[in-house]
Motif scaffolding. Structure first.
Motif, PDB file in Angstrom:
ATOM      1  N   LEU A 235       0.851  -1.187   0.000  1.00  0.00           N
ATOM      2  CA  LEU A 235       0.000   0.000   0.000  1.00  0.00           C
ATOM      3  C   LEU A 235       0.889   1.240   0.000  1.00  0.00           C
ATOM      4  O   LEU A 235       1.814   1.357   0.805  1.00  0.00           O
ATOM      5  N   ASP A 236       0.615   2.168  -0.883  1.00  0.00           N
ATOM      6  CA  ASP A 236       1.410   3.388  -1.005  1.00  0.00           C
ATOM      7  C   ASP A 236       0.734   4.500  -0.217  1.00  0.00           C
ATOM      8  O   ASP A 236      -0.348   4.966  -0.586  1.00  0.00           O
ATOM      9  N   ALA A 237       1.344   4.918   0.878  1.00  0.00           N
ATOM     10  CA  ALA A 237       0.760   5.931   1.751  1.00  0.00           C
ATOM     11  C   ALA A 237       1.641   7.173   1.782  1.00  0.00           C
ATOM     12  O   ALA A 237       2.841   7.088   2.079  1.00  0.00           O
ATOM     13  N   GLU A 238       1.057   8.324   1.485  1.00  0.00           N
ATOM     14  CA  GLU A 238       1.791   9.587   1.574  1.00  0.00           C
ATOM     15  C   GLU A 238       1.618  10.182   2.969  1.00  0.00           C
ATOM     16  O   GLU A 238       0.491  10.373   3.434  1.00  0.00           O
ATOM     17  N   VAL A 239       2.736  10.478   3.611  1.00  0.00           N
ATOM     18  CA  VAL A 239       2.734  11.155   4.899  1.00  0.00           C
ATOM     19  C   VAL A 239       3.291  12.554   4.676  1.00  0.00           C
ATOM     20  O   VAL A 239       4.415  12.714   4.200  1.00  0.00           O
ATOM     21  N   GLN A 240       2.513  13.555   5.020  1.00  0.00           N
ATOM     22  CA  GLN A 240       2.858  14.942   4.726  1.00  0.00           C
ATOM     23  C   GLN A 240       2.953  15.733   6.025  1.00  0.00           C
ATOM     24  O   GLN A 240       2.133  15.536   6.941  1.00  0.00           O
ATOM     25  N   ALA A 241       3.921  16.621   6.124  1.00  0.00           N
ATOM     26  CA  ALA A 241       4.073  17.478   7.288  1.00  0.00           C
ATOM     27  C   ALA A 241       4.260  18.919   6.843  1.00  0.00           C
ATOM     28  O   ALA A 241       4.988  19.189   5.882  1.00  0.00           O
ATOM     29  N   ILE A 242       3.600  19.831   7.524  1.00  0.00           N
ATOM     30  CA  ILE A 242       3.684  21.268   7.232  1.00  0.00           C
ATOM     31  C   ILE A 242       3.924  22.002   8.547  1.00  0.00           C
ATOM     32  O   ILE A 242       3.197  21.790   9.525  1.00  0.00           O
ATOM     33  N   ALA A 243       4.934  22.842   8.584  1.00  0.00           N
ATOM     34  CA  ALA A 243       5.276  23.583   9.794  1.00  0.00           C
ATOM     35  C   ALA A 243       5.062  25.075   9.578  1.00  0.00           C
ATOM     36  O   ALA A 243       5.511  25.641   8.579  1.00  0.00           O
ATOM     37  N   CYS A 244       4.362  25.700  10.518  1.00  0.00           N
ATOM     38  CA  CYS A 244       4.157  27.152  10.523  1.00  0.00           C
ATOM     39  C   CYS A 244       4.911  27.716  11.723  1.00  0.00           C
ATOM     40  O   CYS A 244       4.414  27.669  12.861  1.00  0.00           O
ATOM     41  N   GLY A 245       6.098  28.205  11.481  1.00  0.00           N
ATOM     42  CA  GLY A 245       6.929  28.658  12.585  1.00  0.00           C
ATOM     43  C   GLY A 245       7.399  27.483  13.405  1.00  0.00           C
ATOM     44  O   GLY A 245       7.559  26.366  12.907  1.00  0.00           O
ATOM     45  N   ASP A 246       7.634  27.720  14.703  1.00  0.00           N
ATOM     46  CA  ASP A 246       8.135  26.651  15.575  1.00  0.00           C
ATOM     47  C   ASP A 246       7.092  26.191  16.592  1.00  0.00           C
ATOM     48  O   ASP A 246       7.418  25.465  17.534  1.00  0.00           O
ATOM     49  N   GLN A 247       5.830  26.600  16.395  1.00  0.00           N
ATOM     50  CA  GLN A 247       4.787  26.236  17.354  1.00  0.00           C
ATOM     51  C   GLN A 247       3.689  25.360  16.766  1.00  0.00           C
ATOM     52  O   GLN A 247       3.107  24.531  17.465  1.00  0.00           O
ATOM     53  N   LEU A 248       3.420  25.517  15.473  1.00  0.00           N
ATOM     54  CA  LEU A 248       2.268  24.853  14.854  1.00  0.00           C
ATOM     55  C   LEU A 248       2.707  23.983  13.691  1.00  0.00           C
ATOM     56  O   LEU A 248       3.484  24.414  12.832  1.00  0.00           O
TER      57      LEU A 248
END
Length: 328
Positions: A235-248
């Motif tokens: 199964l091909d699963a995309e894991v995505q991460a997005i950072a807004c500054g150092d808190q969120l």
């Protein structure tokens, strides 16, 4: 088919309109708390089994088989002058309240309606579901009906109140730039023997017939047929991460993720507010934690993912979060 054909054009149109209406903005972030709406829907029974959604007041219920996540993740965007733009709300609870066969926004409709009444008619509310693969709104300790538009409205209003409390005290974040990453994770599927394959084909063939196999047998057979169609593939699963500054930070992954996995990732994340979005960039079905596979139950029977797959997704997410945190 009509919707699918029109969707790419609508996405492109939305991006173009967003680019045309760019304006200065600030973002606030906070974590609200609401623990009266969500219930782990897996229960240990007195006979030692784990049952999915037992009937209300069932005397054989021993205790819930897992926790819930009371966190209400909020990101609120407004202009420097305080005019509302967007309220982003995340909560780990299935949207399966209204029932029936019609399309519905479920409880998120009332969530958005209350937030607009409180913050302004121009406010756009975005709602995403957290790790709620084994969490829904059914309270088996009481007999009250819990379906339909009235129940969805109640849940949405209570959730909106929690979001508004969080927004009221949310600090403005310093976000010099947004950083993101993505990784493809190859998830193993359960092994199916020749004998099991023959059983699955025969059992699936009974679906819709008067002598149809029991529900969980049909679920397992359908799952096995899907896996056999992959011819041993992953199964091909995309894991995505997005950072807004150092808190969120935001994490997106496909599938209906068990709440235990989400709670662990939030605890280990270097960001103060980590919002996890399930069913993002695909839908791979239920993704239980390893412990649940030993207990069995509907979600485990239906899962296309072999034991350990959920932990693989969380490991990828955690690595990406730390990489983004270190490169701020």
């Amino acid at each position: 088919m009509v919707y699918a054909a029109a969707l790419p054009g609508k996405i492109a149109e939305s991006v173009a309109r967003a680019a045309q209406t760019l304006q200065p903005a600030r973002i606030r972030s906070a974590i609200g708390h609401e623990d009266s709406l969500a219930f782990n829907r897996r229960y240990f029974m007195k006979d030692g089994s784990v049952v999915w959604n037992p009937r209300k007041l069932d005397p054989n219920i021993l205790r819930p088989a897992g926790p819930t996540d009371p966190a209400v993740g909020v990101a609120y965007v407004d202009t420097p002058e305080g005019a509302p733009i967007v309220a982003y709300v995340n909560y780990a609870l299935h949207q399966d309240t209204t029932g029936g066969l019609q399309f519905s926004a479920d409880y998120s409709y009332m969530l958005g309606k209350v937030l607009r009444e409180a913050k302004g008619k121009r406010l756009i509310t975005i709602f995403t579901i957290g790790c709620a693969g084994n969490v829904n709104h059914l309270d088996v300790s009481r007999t009250d009906p819990q379906s339909g538009y009235s129940e969805a409205s109640r849940i949405g209003a209570v959730l909106a109140a929690a979001a508004l409390k969080a927004i009221q005290h949310a600090p403005v974040l310093d976000v010099p730039f947004i950083r993101l990453s993505s990784q493809s994770v190859k998830l193993p599927t359960p092994e199916i023997t020749t004998k099991e394959a023959e059983w699955a084909r025969a059992t699936a063939a009974t679906s819709g017939k008067p002598d149809a196999a029991p529900f969980l047998d049909l679920v397992r057979a359908g799952r096995d047929m899907d896996i056999l169609a992959l011819h041993g593939g992953l199964l091909d699963a995309e894991v995505q991460a997005i950072a807004c500054g150092d808190q969120l930070a935001f994490v997106g992954m496909p599938g209906e993720i068990f709440v235990e996995l989400g709670l662990t990732l939030k605890q280990d994340s270097p960001f103060a507010n980590t919002i996890i979005v399930e069913l993002a960039n695909g839908a791979l079905g239920y993704i239980p934690n390893s412990k649940a596979y030993q207990e069995g139950g509907y979600e485990v029977v239906a899962s296309h993912c072999a034991p350990g797959g959920g932990e693989m997704l969380m490991s990828s997410a955690l690595r990406q979060l730390f990489d983004l945190f270190r490169t701020q």
